[in-house]
Design a protein around this motif. Structure first.
Motif, PDB file in Angstrom:
ATOM      1  N   ARG A  35       9.971  62.353   3.741  1.00 13.89           N
ATOM      2  CA  ARG A  35       9.885  60.904   3.872  1.00 13.89           C
ATOM      3  C   ARG A  35      10.009  60.269   2.487  1.00 13.89           C
ATOM      4  NH1 ARG A  35       8.270  59.920   9.023  1.00 13.89           N
ATOM      5  NH2 ARG A  35       7.060  61.556  10.050  1.00 13.89           N
ATOM      6  N   TYR A  36      10.738  59.157   2.440  1.00 12.51           N
ATOM      7  CA  TYR A  36      11.048  58.523   1.172  1.00 12.51           C
ATOM      8  C   TYR A  36      10.259  57.221   0.994  1.00 12.51           C
ATOM      9  CZ  TYR A  36      14.915  61.755   1.886  1.00 12.51           C
ATOM     10  OH  TYR A  36      15.653  62.873   2.148  1.00 12.51           O
ATOM     11  N   ARG A  75       7.654  70.047  -8.596  1.00  8.01           N
ATOM     12  CA  ARG A  75       6.374  69.715  -7.965  1.00  8.01           C
ATOM     13  C   ARG A  75       6.504  69.757  -6.445  1.00  8.01           C
ATOM     14  NH1 ARG A  75       2.154  65.843  -7.811  1.00  8.01           N
ATOM     15  NH2 ARG A  75       0.688  66.800  -6.352  1.00  8.01           N
ATOM     16  N   ARG A  76       7.629  69.271  -5.931  1.00  9.31           N
ATOM     17  CA  ARG A  76       7.825  69.319  -4.474  1.00  9.31           C
ATOM     18  C   ARG A  76       7.892  70.761  -3.987  1.00  9.31           C
ATOM     19  NH1 ARG A  76      11.669  64.967  -5.590  1.00  9.31           N
ATOM     20  NH2 ARG A  76      13.395  66.440  -5.308  1.00  9.31           N
ATOM     21  N   ARG A  77       8.536  71.640  -4.749  1.00 12.75           N
ATOM     22  CA  ARG A  77       8.603  73.046  -4.355  1.00 12.75           C
ATOM     23  C   ARG A  77       7.219  73.682  -4.379  1.00 12.75           C
ATOM     24  NH1 ARG A  77      13.699  75.781  -4.667  1.00 12.75           N
ATOM     25  NH2 ARG A  77      12.653  77.648  -5.428  1.00 12.75           N
ATOM     26  N   GLY A  78       6.381  73.281  -5.342  1.00 10.00           N
ATOM     27  CA  GLY A  78       5.017  73.782  -5.355  1.00 10.00           C
ATOM     28  C   GLY A  78       4.243  73.363  -4.116  1.00 10.00           C
ATOM     29  N   VAL A  79       4.441  72.126  -3.673  1.00 11.43           N
ATOM     30  CA  VAL A  79       3.795  71.642  -2.454  1.00 11.43           C
ATOM     31  C   VAL A  79       4.323  72.386  -1.237  1.00 11.43           C
ATOM     32  CG1 VAL A  79       3.608  69.648  -0.917  1.00 11.43           C
ATOM     33  CG2 VAL A  79       3.196  69.370  -3.370  1.00 11.43           C
ATOM     34  N   ARG A 132       7.939  60.338  -0.769  1.00  9.36           N
ATOM     35  CA  ARG A 132       6.579  59.914  -0.473  1.00  9.36           C
ATOM     36  C   ARG A 132       5.771  61.030   0.196  1.00  9.36           C
ATOM     37  NH1 ARG A 132       5.038  54.755   0.553  1.00  9.36           N
ATOM     38  NH2 ARG A 132       6.390  54.337  -1.223  1.00  9.36           N
ATOM     39  N   GLU A 133       6.433  61.832   1.040  1.00  9.98           N
ATOM     40  CA  GLU A 133       5.697  62.825   1.832  1.00  9.98           C
ATOM     41  C   GLU A 133       6.640  63.949   2.240  1.00  9.98           C
ATOM     42  OE1 GLU A 133       3.800  62.825   6.299  1.00  9.98           O
ATOM     43  OE2 GLU A 133       3.280  61.131   5.001  1.00  9.98           O
ATOM     44  N   VAL A 134       6.117  65.165   2.322  1.00 10.90           N
ATOM     45  CA  VAL A 134       6.882  66.290   2.864  1.00 10.90           C
ATOM     46  C   VAL A 134       6.035  66.950   3.951  1.00 10.90           C
ATOM     47  CG1 VAL A 134       8.266  66.747   0.811  1.00 10.90           C
ATOM     48  CG2 VAL A 134       6.037  67.836   1.048  1.00 10.90           C
ATOM     49  N   ALA A 135       6.715  67.489   4.949  1.00  8.81           N
ATOM     50  CA  ALA A 135       6.020  68.166   6.048  1.00  8.81           C
ATOM     51  C   ALA A 135       6.828  69.379   6.479  1.00  8.81           C
ATOM     52  CB  ALA A 135       5.823  67.219   7.232  1.00  8.81           C
ATOM     53  N   LEU A 136       6.128  70.435   6.827  1.00  4.76           N
ATOM     54  CA  LEU A 136       6.743  71.633   7.385  1.00  4.76           C
ATOM     55  C   LEU A 136       6.211  71.842   8.797  1.00  4.76           C
ATOM     56  CD1 LEU A 136       6.703  74.382   4.594  1.00  4.76           C
ATOM     57  CD2 LEU A 136       8.669  73.103   5.449  1.00  4.76           C
ATOM     58  N   ARG A 137       7.099  72.226   9.709  1.00  3.14           N
ATOM     59  CA  ARG A 137       6.662  72.538  11.068  1.00  3.14           C
ATOM     60  C   ARG A 137       7.250  73.879  11.481  1.00  3.14           C
ATOM     61  NH1 ARG A 137       7.948  68.015  13.623  1.00  3.14           N
ATOM     62  NH2 ARG A 137       9.925  68.704  14.498  1.00  3.14           N
ATOM     63  N   ALA A 138       6.362  74.803  11.832  1.00  6.89           N
ATOM     64  CA  ALA A 138       6.771  76.100  12.363  1.00  6.89           C
ATOM     65  C   ALA A 138       7.085  75.930  13.844  1.00  6.89           C
ATOM     66  CB  ALA A 138       5.662  77.131  12.162  1.00  6.89           C
ATOM     67  N   GLU A 187       1.416  68.975   6.370  1.00  8.65           N
ATOM     68  CA  GLU A 187       2.102  67.944   5.604  1.00  8.65           C
ATOM     69  C   GLU A 187       1.314  67.581   4.351  1.00  8.65           C
ATOM     70  OE1 GLU A 187       0.582  63.899   7.837  1.00  8.65           O
ATOM     71  OE2 GLU A 187       2.321  64.953   8.657  1.00  8.65           O
ATOM     72  N   HIS A 188       2.005  66.969   3.395  1.00  7.01           N
ATOM     73  CA  HIS A 188       1.381  66.534   2.142  1.00  7.01           C
ATOM     74  C   HIS A 188       1.951  65.178   1.776  1.00  7.01           C
ATOM     75  CE1 HIS A 188      -0.378  67.015  -1.933  1.00  7.01           C
ATOM     76  NE2 HIS A 188       0.653  66.252  -2.276  1.00  7.01           N
ATOM     77  N   ARG A 189       1.068  64.224   1.529  1.00  2.00           N
ATOM     78  CA  ARG A 189       1.469  62.894   1.073  1.00  2.00           C
ATOM     79  C   ARG A 189       1.121  62.778  -0.411  1.00  2.00           C
ATOM     80  NH1 ARG A 189       2.723  58.136   3.603  1.00  2.00           N
ATOM     81  NH2 ARG A 189       2.355  56.216   2.421  1.00  2.00           N
ATOM     82  N   PHE A 190       2.111  62.481  -1.219  1.00  2.00           N
ATOM     83  CA  PHE A 190       1.906  62.381  -2.658  1.00  2.00           C
ATOM     84  C   PHE A 190       1.152  61.095  -2.995  1.00  2.00           C
ATOM     85  CE2 PHE A 190       5.757  64.968  -2.192  1.00  2.00           C
ATOM     86  CZ  PHE A 190       5.388  66.090  -2.938  1.00  2.00           C
TER      87      PHE A 190
END
Length: 349
Positions: free
Chosen positions: A249-250, A218-222, A291-297, A206-209
């Motif tokens: 997350r917003y 920018r979100r696609r880069g993250v 506010r935040e994006v997360a990826l889960r495999a 995950e990444h919190r901006f």
């Protein structure tokens, strides 16, 4: 809480197929943050197994439980056990549950989805026919948007009408096996047992901006950075993922979660990134303050056990060889020694 009126006998006669007493719970864990961490989800599953060992995980935020063996032990009926589960989840983890109680997984799931969040809703056997008759056809488990459109085009827009339709008609519309399956489900027939299963393994990043992010590029880069991080971890552990989940997350603390099955099990960074981009773009966030994006495999399995489609694309083979070389450099010089072009810079420690 039983808020379904009793059947007055005017619905289609399905009493011969009426199920037994309610003993199946469909539990949806309503985390107020909008997403459950794998650790909290495991803890909530353990809470259910304290009541019955017959618990089927439905990640990322639901489960089925067969409580027949627990009724006599606890001296309570299924609805009372559901209220006990809800009370314990709220007291121990701050998670309010929506629980459907019925005699089959189908009815229990539909009961939970038909009620207000944070309630226990029971469907008694004598209420099942009337409850099903009044539901839209899209509410029937197993009916997706395309199937619902096909059925509605023939006037079969409610579960009651679907149940009343001749089996041969449904089979002409949907095919032999799907038509028979939906015909049975519309009549409340669901022989599917609750099968005890543990949640499949998963890995997340995950990444919190630093500040609310409006820039889609920018979100696609993250997302590329997160996909690369997940891919490197999976390849190091000789694992592949069968699905990928994106959580956004917003600024108002709400969240959106979407999951997509991968074309084939993989740990290849470009394949993971492609699906991550598709999930992100499908949300059409436009000016959303993220506010935040997360990826889960999801649904990890050993790479040696997964089938892989052979490729004759020279570029694909070169990309995989370059990825293997980059992995060797990372193991020697650190995880950020090599990064894919276009990824967001790594976060400061």
């Amino acid at each position: 809480m039983n808020d379904i009126p009793a059947n007055d006998g005017s619905a289609n006669d399905r009493s011969a197929n009426a199920p037994g007493e309610p003993h199946v719970l469909y539990v949806h864990f309503g985390d107020p943050t909008g997403d459950l961490t794998p650790e909290r989800y495991d803890a909530l599953l353990a809470l259910l197994t304290d009541i019955t060992p017959v618990v089927q995980a439905l990640p990322p935020d639901a489960a089925l439980a067969d409580v027949r063996g627990a009724l006599r032990y606890f001296g309570r009926d299924a609805a009372e056990l559901a209220r006990l589960v809800r009370l314990r989840a709220l007291a121990l983890y701050g998670v309010d549950c929506t629980i459907g109680v019925a005699a089959s997984p189908l009815l229990a799931r539909m009961a939970a989805q038909a009620g207000e969040p944070g309630q226990v809703r029971e469907i008694r056997p004598e209420e099942a026919a009337d409850f099903l008759d009044r539901r839209p056809v899209a509410a029937l488990h197993g009916v997706g948007p395309a199937t619902a459109r096909a059925l509605c085009a023939y006037g079969l827009d409610s579960v009651g009408r679907l149940a009343a339709a001749p089996l041969a008609t449904l089979q002409r519309i949907l095919g032999a096996a799907p038509g028979r399956r939906l015909h049975e489900r519309a009549r409340g027939i669901d022989p599917t047992p609750v099968t005890p299963t543990a949640p499949p393994r998963s890995a997340s990043a995950e990444h919190r901006f630093e500040r609310d992010e409006l820039d889609a590029a920018r979100r696609r880069g993250v997302l590329l950075t997160l996909a690369d991080e997940l891919g490197f971890r999976l390849r190091a552990e000789e694992q592949v993922a069968r699905a990928l989940t994106l959580t956004v997350r917003y600024a108002d603390r709400s969240a959106t979660t979407r999951t997509r099955t991968l074309p084939e099990p993989t740990a290849h960074t470009p394949a993971l990134a492609t699906v991550a981009y598709a999930l992100h773009d499908a949300l059409a966030l436009q000016r959303a303050r993220v506010r935040e994006v997360a990826l889960r495999a999801e649904e990890l399995t050993a790479a040696e056990l997964a089938s892989h489609q052979l490729s004759f694309d020279v570029r694909e083979e070169k990309a995989r060889r370059a990825e293997a070389a980059a992995d060797r450099a990372r193991r020697r010089f650190g995880p950020y020694a090599v990064r894919p072009a276009g990824s967001d810079p790594p976060r400061a420690a």
